[in-house]
Scaffold this motif. Structure first.
Motif, short mmCIF file in Angstrom:
data_model
loop_
_atom_site.label_atom_id
_atom_site.label_comp_id
_atom_site.label_asym_id
_atom_site.label_seq_id
_atom_site.Cartn_x
_atom_site.Cartn_y
_atom_site.Cartn_z
N LEU A 157 21.95 -15.02 31.06
CA LEU A 157 22.62 -15.76 31.74
C LEU A 157 24.12 -15.06 31.98
N ARG A 158 24.55 -14.58 31.07
CA ARG A 158 25.73 -13.59 31.38
C ARG A 158 25.52 -12.46 32.46
N THR A 159 24.51 -11.91 32.32
CA THR A 159 24.23 -10.71 33.19
C THR A 159 24.28 -11.49 34.74
N PRO A 160 23.54 -12.26 35.26
CA PRO A 160 23.77 -12.72 36.61
C PRO A 160 25.00 -13.25 36.61
N LEU A 161 25.74 -13.72 35.75
CA LEU A 161 26.94 -14.52 36.15
C LEU A 161 27.99 -13.30 36.24
N THR A 162 27.81 -12.40 35.69
CA THR A 162 28.68 -11.10 35.70
C THR A 162 28.77 -10.54 37.19
N VAL A 163 27.60 -10.43 37.64
CA VAL A 163 27.14 -9.87 39.12
C VAL A 163 27.86 -10.94 40.10
N ILE A 164 27.73 -12.19 39.84
CA ILE A 164 27.98 -13.19 40.79
C ILE A 164 29.71 -13.07 40.90
N LEU A 165 30.28 -13.07 39.58
CA LEU A 165 31.55 -12.74 39.51
C LEU A 165 32.22 -11.76 40.29
N MET A 166 31.35 -10.49 40.35
CA MET A 166 31.88 -9.40 40.90
C MET A 166 31.73 -9.54 42.31
N GLU A 167 30.59 -10.05 42.65
CA GLU A 167 30.50 -10.12 44.03
C GLU A 167 31.16 -11.07 44.72
N ALA A 168 31.62 -12.17 44.03
CA ALA A 168 32.72 -13.12 44.61
C ALA A 168 33.90 -12.41 44.63
N GLN A 169 34.32 -11.63 43.87
CA GLN A 169 35.40 -10.84 44.11
C GLN A 169 35.70 -9.94 45.10
N LEU A 170 34.59 -9.20 45.34
CA LEU A 170 34.40 -8.39 46.57
C LEU A 170 34.33 -9.08 47.79
N GLY A 171 33.75 -10.04 47.57
CA GLY A 171 33.71 -10.84 48.99
C GLY A 171 35.02 -11.28 49.42
N ARG A 172 35.93 -11.90 48.30
CA ARG A 172 37.02 -12.09 48.84
C ARG A 172 38.03 -11.24 49.56
N GLN A 173 37.84 -9.78 48.80
CA GLN A 173 38.24 -8.65 49.37
C GLN A 173 38.08 -8.01 50.51
N THR A 174 36.64 -8.28 51.02
CA THR A 174 36.16 -7.56 51.97
C THR A 174 36.12 -8.67 53.22
N ALA A 175 36.01 -10.14 52.91
CA ALA A 175 35.87 -11.06 53.98
C ALA A 175 37.14 -12.04 53.93
N PRO A 176 38.27 -11.80 54.30
CA PRO A 176 39.30 -12.73 53.83
C PRO A 176 39.15 -14.04 54.61
N GLU A 177 38.41 -14.05 55.81
CA GLU A 177 38.10 -15.44 56.17
C GLU A 177 37.29 -16.40 55.18
N ALA A 178 36.45 -15.74 54.48
CA ALA A 178 35.83 -16.71 53.53
C ALA A 178 36.23 -16.88 52.26
N SER A 179 37.32 -16.13 52.02
CA SER A 179 37.91 -16.07 50.68
C SER A 179 37.88 -17.51 49.75
N GLU A 180 38.08 -18.77 50.64
CA GLU A 180 38.00 -19.92 50.04
C GLU A 180 36.82 -20.43 49.39
N VAL A 181 35.81 -19.89 50.08
CA VAL A 181 34.45 -20.08 49.74
C VAL A 181 33.85 -19.29 48.51
N PHE A 182 34.48 -18.02 48.47
CA PHE A 182 34.07 -17.02 47.24
C PHE A 182 34.96 -17.33 46.13
N GLU A 183 36.29 -17.79 46.21
CA GLU A 183 37.03 -18.38 45.30
C GLU A 183 36.41 -19.50 44.53
N THR A 184 35.78 -20.54 45.41
CA THR A 184 35.09 -21.66 44.85
C THR A 184 33.70 -21.09 44.05
N ILE A 185 33.06 -20.08 44.44
CA ILE A 185 31.90 -19.49 43.74
C ILE A 185 32.48 -18.79 42.33
N GLU A 186 33.56 -18.33 42.40
CA GLU A 186 34.32 -17.51 41.33
C GLU A 186 34.50 -18.54 40.31
#
Length: 496
Positions: free
Chosen positions: A286-315
């Motif tokens: 479980l920790r391996t995919p969660l680590t990937v999800i957290l990293m992707e959510a953090q990258l998503g907030r940085q690359t797509a500011p318009e969807a930062s709220e969605v990525f923050e919820t995911i994070e």
């Protein structure tokens, strides 16, 4: 009887010696009084007083002398009476003392008659006084010497009596020793030998050796005790055989149960090892995919500011799921008996806010209102464990008190403690079940989902923190008309 007889004779002789002492004291008094009489008579002659004046001057002294004569005469009569038991010789000697006393009395009367004659001068009366002094003094010395002789003879008699009674006591002591020896060796010693046999048999029985065979002696009390001891030894031997047989059977049963327990323990160890590997594998997977999800959510907030709220919820959700995995591992370790606490100063207000954020969606889904009443204060606690306990208590309230529609999470601050309370408006817990709800696999309401482990885990965690957990139902100040239930956690407060 010998002692009483000796004491009686010694007492009578001591009384005789004391009586002689008393008479000697009276003679001494008489001597003093006579000396006073001679002084007064000599002075009256020197002053050439008349016969009437001389008689007045001498009257008090003469009266005292007369009284002393009377007392001495009474003492001698009593001595004569007491001497009857001694013999006629002692009575005669006391009677002689009476004659001496009578002669002294006569000498006094003669001198008084001479002094009472009127018309005679001092030169004519001087021989009267001198004759009285010369005749009275030998008589007085004779009487005192006689009493001294009586006293000495009495004391010598006491010493002789003591000597005779000493030898009598020695004779009786020797006779007593001979009788005691005869009594001991003829009667007591044989009984002691029989009692020694009985004592040896008792010691033999005490060492669980029941092969006792006391001899068949005469049928007295000790003989009856011999028979009873033999019967008791036989009964104990039979009982020992039965106990040994039962013990052998018990050992066989214990051996069989031990083998079965060892096999069961081996299976449990295998199950526990499998459980540990399962939790480790689950946490890793479980920790391996969660680590990937957290990293992707953090990258998503940085690359797509318009969807930062969605990525923050995911994070946020991924971080919460990560904490769930930590909680799962903590529960696993608690079941194994090892609870590792990471203590830190924790703000009660921030902790309650965090718990409220985590369970608010569940309360809303159940149609319940979460009343959050945080307060100041800090406790020294493991934040994750304490959060898990509070979340579990709120979920219990959601599960059992859904009908009340309200849950309150509050904090009360005391001088040395912080009280955290979870209160619902449900039907409450019956009083006969309140004492068991903190035990494992116990549930307040039957046919409910769950295994009855939540409150047992909460009690364990709170007590490991040095705190206390308690239940109150019905609630003193309920949230509604229903009785309700309040679970109170009391933790030591951090005082600055």
């Amino acid at each position: 009887m010998t002692l009483l007889l000796g004491m009686a004779q010694v007492g009578s002789r001591i009384e005789a010696a004391l009586a002689a002492e008393a008479r000697m004291a009276r003679y001494a008094t008489l001597s003093t009084q006579v000396s006073t009489f001679l002084v007064v008579a000599t002075e009256a002659l020197q002053r050439d007083l008349s016969a009437e004046v001389r008689a007045d001057r001498l009257a008090p002294v003469v009266d005292s002398i007369q009284r002393t004569f009377v007392r001495l005469n009474d003492d001698l009569e009593a001595a004569v009476t007491d001497a009857r038991a001694v013999g006629i010789d002692r009575q005669s000697r006391h009677a002689t003392q009476s004659l001496t006393l009578a002669r002294m009395h006569a000498a006094l009367d003669q001198s008084l008659r001479g002094l009472s004659q009127d018309g005679r001068d001092a030169a004519q009366l001087r021989p009267v006084v001198d004759n009285f002094a010369n005749s009275f003094d030998p008589l007085l010395n004779e009487a005192i010497n006689g009493e001294a002789l009586f006293r000495r003879e009495t004391l010598v008699g006491i010493e002789s009596l003591r000597f005779r009674f000493t030898w009598a006591a020695v004779f009786m002591a020797c006779l007593s020793l001979v009788m005691a020896a005869a009594f001991y060796f003829g009667l007591i010693h044989p009984q002691f030998r029989r009692l020694d046999l009985l004592r040896g048999a008792a010691r033999q029985i005490g060492t669980q050796d029941f092969a006792v065979a006391l001899p068949d002696t005469r049928k007295d009390e000790i003989g009856a005790l011999f028979d009873e001891t033999n019967r008791a030894a036989q009964a104990l031997a039979a009982r020992q055989a039965d106990v040994q047989a039962d013990w052998d059977r018990l050992n066989e049963i214990i051996y069989d149960r031990t083998v079965a327990l060892r096999s069961a323990n081996a299976r449990l160890e295998a199950v526990d090892e499998s459980r540990r590997r399962l939790f480790a594998d689950i946490s890793h997977e479980l920790r391996t995919p969660l680590t990937v999800i957290l990293m992707e959510a953090q990258l998503g907030r940085q690359t797509a500011p318009e969807a930062s709220e969605v990525f923050e919820t995911i994070e946020t959700r991924a971080a919460r799921l990560n904490r769930r995995i930590d909680d799962l591992l903590r529960v696993a370790r608690s079941d194994s008996g090892s609870l590792a606490l990471s203590l830190e100063e924790t703000s009660v207000s921030a902790l309650l806010e965090e718990v409220g954020e985590e369970v608010r969606a569940e309360c809303a889904s159940a149609g319940m209102v979460l009343d959050l009443a945080p307060g100041p204060g800090e406790v020294l606690a493991d934040r994750n464990w304490l959060r898990q306990v509070l979340v579990g208590l709120v979920r219990n309230a959601i599960r059992h008190g859904r009908t009340g529609g309200q849950v309150r999470l509050s904090c009360d601050l005391a001088a040395e403690n912080v009280d955290l309370s979870v209160t619902d408006a449900g039907p409450g817990i019956p009083s006969d079940k309140q004492a068991r709800i903190f035990q494992r696999f116990e549930q307040a309401a039957p046919n409910q989902a769950g295994f009855g482990l939540g409150l047992a885990l909460a009690k364990w965690v709170i007590e490991e923190h040095g705190g206390q957990i308690a239940v109150e139902s019905p609630v003193a100040a309920p949230l509604s008309d229903a009785p309700g239930t309040r679970i109170r956690l009391r933790l030591p407060r951090v005082v600055r």
